[in-house]
Write a protein that holds these residues in place. Structure first.
Motif, PDB file in Angstrom:
ATOM      1  N   SER A  78       0.863  -1.180   0.000  1.00 42.29           N
ATOM      2  CA  SER A  78       0.000   0.000   0.000  1.00 42.29           C
ATOM      3  C   SER A  78       0.895   1.224   0.000  1.00 42.29           C
ATOM      4  O   SER A  78       2.115   1.130   0.174  1.00 42.29           O
ATOM      5  CB  SER A  78      -0.917   0.022   1.237  1.00 42.29           C
ATOM      6  OG  SER A  78      -0.168   0.247   2.413  1.00 42.29           O
ATOM      7  N   THR A  79       0.303   2.377  -0.192  1.00 41.95           N
ATOM      8  CA  THR A  79       1.073   3.619  -0.182  1.00 41.95           C
ATOM      9  C   THR A  79       1.767   3.813   1.157  1.00 41.95           C
ATOM     10  O   THR A  79       2.926   4.235   1.218  1.00 41.95           O
ATOM     11  CB  THR A  79       0.157   4.817  -0.470  1.00 41.95           C
ATOM     12  OG1 THR A  79      -0.506   4.606  -1.730  1.00 41.95           O
ATOM     13  CG2 THR A  79       0.963   6.105  -0.534  1.00 41.95           C
ATOM     14  N   GLN A  80       1.073   3.464   2.244  1.00 42.65           N
ATOM     15  CA  GLN A  80       1.643   3.644   3.564  1.00 42.65           C
ATOM     16  C   GLN A  80       2.757   2.642   3.841  1.00 42.65           C
ATOM     17  O   GLN A  80       3.824   2.990   4.346  1.00 42.65           O
ATOM     18  CB  GLN A  80       0.544   3.514   4.625  1.00 42.65           C
ATOM     19  CG  GLN A  80       0.954   3.973   6.012  1.00 42.65           C
ATOM     20  CD  GLN A  80       1.224   5.470   6.084  1.00 42.65           C
ATOM     21  OE1 GLN A  80       0.702   6.229   5.286  1.00 42.65           O
ATOM     22  NE2 GLN A  80       2.042   5.872   7.032  1.00 42.65           N
ATOM     23  N   SER A 113       4.671   1.187   1.808  1.00 43.68           N
ATOM     24  CA  SER A 113       5.847   1.404   0.954  1.00 43.68           C
ATOM     25  C   SER A 113       6.855   2.353   1.596  1.00 43.68           C
ATOM     26  O   SER A 113       7.994   2.445   1.137  1.00 43.68           O
ATOM     27  CB  SER A 113       5.417   1.951  -0.414  1.00 43.68           C
ATOM     28  OG  SER A 113       4.816   3.234  -0.273  1.00 43.68           O
TER      29      SER A 113
END
Length: 307
Positions: free
Chosen positions: A191-193, A195
């Motif tokens: 996920s963006t977080q 990463s």
């Protein structure tokens, strides 16, 4: 202490307190207003206090608007002038204010065992959670995904297994994650977080795979697949580890002894000729044989000399 109706901060860290916190509670609603619980670096045993997780009202459904920060003049004085030293995200900090939205639980560096109860997900207003350096086992509960405002999660140095729940990708406020030194398996959720977390968040989990680790995963079952270069490197280290330094030393020692023996034999008898001539020069065998003949003549008896 659990019956104290106005207790907001309980810091007992770095002592030698022991005992079991999972025993039945004497109060119907223990620690109703507790916002800070720090009992790290002690010797508490048993399972985690599930009863408390179900009743920490000050860590549930806390509104973030300013009207809920102060309910009376007494609360105002307490919230503004309280001082406490706690560890957040690995840093020892001195806090001089206590906002109503500030909540933390630190049970690290004890001897807690058993699994992490699902009831911990009830604390949906918890900001910081540290359960590291214990003997916790089992899976990471998916209920942690309910704590939407969680900013720091440290479960390192336990015996947790299974996969990392994909619901943890919902934690968009999560800025610090440490799951290292466990026995987690499978693919790291993407996920963006997630990463933003580096290898340090997962070190020591040999069966994890996927970004940011160099170990790749099989797309079908998520099993770990090593790159070719990594396989070669592992084989090399496995070869060395299999023999051990004692075997290597014995091999070298035996080789040196045998080599010296063969060298003495070659020098004494001059065989094989091609090897002797390669190291000592052409004609070495001839000269050696000539010296032998001279010694034989000198040792001959007088009768032999007359004849």
């Amino acid at each position: 202490m659990e019956a104290l109706p106005e207790l907001r901060v309980l810091v007992l860290k770095s002592n030698k307190f022991d005992g079991n916190m999972s025993l039945p509670s004497r109060s119907n609603l223990p620690f109703q207003k507790l916002q800070v619980l720090d009992i790290s670096d002690n010797e508490f045993v048993g399972s985690l206090p599930q009863t408390y997780f179900k009743n920490f009202r000050a860590m549930m459904d806390v509104k973030e608007n300013k009207t809920d920060l102060i309910t009376s003049s007494d609360d105002f004085d307490f919230l503004r002038y309280v001082e406490m030293r706690i560890t957040l995200k690995g840093l020892d900090l001195l806090l001089k204010r206590l906002l109503k939205t500030f909540t933390t639980i630190d049970l690290s560096s004890n001897n807690f065992s058993g699994s992490i109860p699902d009831s911990i997900g009830n604390l949906n207003s918890l900001r910081y959670l540290n359960l590291s350096h214990n003997n916790l086992m089992g899976h990471i509960p998916a209920s942690l995904g309910n704590i939407n405002v969680l900013e720091s999660l440290d479960l390192s140095w336990n015996k947790l297994d299974g996969g990392i729940p994909s619901v943890l990708t919902r934690l968009t406020f999560l800025a610090d994650l440490n799951l290292s030194m466990n026995d987690l398996v499978g693919q790291i959720p993407q996920s963006t977080q997630f990463s933003t977390f580096e290898n340090d968040s997962y070190v020591g989990n040999l069966r994890l795979c996927g970004f940011p680790l160099t170990r790749k995963c099989n797309e079908e079952d998520g099993q770990r697949m090593q790159p070719e270069e990594q396989d070669d490197e592992d084989d090399e280290y496995g070869f060395i580890d299999g023999f051990g330094w004692r075997s290597v030393v014995m091999g070298y020692g035996s080789g040196i002894i045998v080599g010296i023996g063969i060298g003495c034999w070659i020098i004494r008898f001059g065989r094989p000729r091609w090897l002797v001539e390669f190291f000592f020069g052409v004609g070495y065998t001839y000269k050696k044989n000539k010296k032998k003949k001279k010694k034989t003549r000198k040792r001959a008896t007088p009768t032999q000399r007359r004849s």
